[in-house]
Design an enzyme around this catalytic site. Structure first.
Site, PDB file in Angstrom:
ATOM      1  N   GLU A  54       0.829  -1.206   0.000  1.00  0.00           N
ATOM      2  CA  GLU A  54       0.000   0.000   0.000  1.00  0.00           C
ATOM      3  C   GLU A  54       0.867   1.262   0.000  1.00  0.00           C
ATOM      4  OE1 GLU A  54      -2.906  -0.169   3.137  1.00  0.00           O
ATOM      5  OE2 GLU A  54      -3.740  -2.049   2.394  1.00  0.00           O
ATOM      6  N   CYS A  55       1.884   1.243  -0.807  1.00  0.00           N
ATOM      7  CA  CYS A  55       2.869   2.323  -0.877  1.00  0.00           C
ATOM      8  C   CYS A  55       2.720   3.044  -2.209  1.00  0.00           C
ATOM      9  CB  CYS A  55       4.262   1.702  -0.751  1.00  0.00           C
ATOM     10  SG  CYS A  55       5.644   2.834  -0.926  1.00  0.00           S
ATOM     11  N   GLU A  56       3.124   4.287  -2.253  1.00  0.00           N
ATOM     12  CA  GLU A  56       3.085   5.025  -3.518  1.00  0.00           C
ATOM     13  C   GLU A  56       3.986   4.389  -4.574  1.00  0.00           C
ATOM     14  OE1 GLU A  56       5.272   8.948  -3.298  1.00  0.00           O
ATOM     15  OE2 GLU A  56       5.481   8.282  -1.218  1.00  0.00           O
ATOM     16  N   PHE A  57       4.915   3.538  -4.153  1.00  0.00           N
ATOM     17  CA  PHE A  57       5.843   2.893  -5.085  1.00  0.00           C
ATOM     18  C   PHE A  57       5.460   1.442  -5.404  1.00  0.00           C
ATOM     19  CE2 PHE A  57       8.482   6.027  -2.713  1.00  0.00           C
ATOM     20  CZ  PHE A  57       8.669   6.917  -3.770  1.00  0.00           C
ATOM     21  N   THR A  58       4.320   0.974  -4.908  1.00  0.00           N
ATOM     22  CA  THR A  58       3.914  -0.420  -5.088  1.00  0.00           C
ATOM     23  C   THR A  58       3.876  -0.811  -6.565  1.00  0.00           C
ATOM     24  OG1 THR A  58       2.664  -0.379  -3.030  1.00  0.00           O
ATOM     25  CG2 THR A  58       2.087  -2.108  -4.580  1.00  0.00           C
TER      26      THR A  58
END
Length: 162
Positions: free
Chosen positions: A34-38
């Site tokens: 659930e990360c902006e970089f997923t």
């Protein structure tokens, strides 16, 4: 101690030795679902598919240490990664990359990285490229997309172990 002396738990909670990856080029990544970089999972999987036969293995270590962005069980994380991004590279049990409960993998990686960099991992999707001899070649911060490091991977794959 070298990288291959370290044991870790895989996504099924089975103890594994990193010695099984000797003579391979490794890209070790702390990840989160659930990360902006997923979305980098897409590029990681592409690189894995493209170079695995030549000796590249990507090792995925989910980390819930930054904003609790890797919630859920390992079964949920692995299912999400497979269903959403087609991840087929090895995934390991959740770890911490900083602090008193830091995984020995990250203690090793940070100790042998370029000393001009902060030892502290600042966020998910920090990537470490390891040569066939288990040596840290380079650390890439989360903003560096996997495709941007492809040339480094290719160069490592060209070198034989010694």
């Amino acid at each position: 101690m070298n990288l291959y002396d370290i044991q870790v738990y895989d996504g099924d909670n089975q103890l594994q030795s990193l010695s099984q990856y000797k003579n391979q080029v490794l890209l070790i990544v702390n990840t989160a679902t659930e990360c902006e970089f997923t979305e980098q999972y897409d590029e990681l999987e592409d690189l894995y598919e493209k170079y695995h036969e030549q000796g590249l293995t990507i090792l995925d270590f989910p980390c819930n240490q930054f904003g609790e962005q890797a919630p859920g069980t390992m079964e949920e994380i692995m299912s999400f990664c497979a269903d959403t991004y087609g991840v087929s590279f090895p995934q390991f049990a959740k770890i911490e990359v900083n602090g008193p409960n830091e995984s020995p993998v990250y203690t090793y990686l940070k100790r042998y990285q370029d000393q001009s960099l902060s030892a502290r991992i600042e966020w998910n999707f920090t990537k470490f490229l390891i040569d066939r001899n288990g040596q840290v070649v380079k650390r890439f911060e989360p903003l560096v997309r996997p495709y941007e490091i492809e040339i480094y991977i290719e160069n490592c794959l060209k070198r034989k172990s010694y």
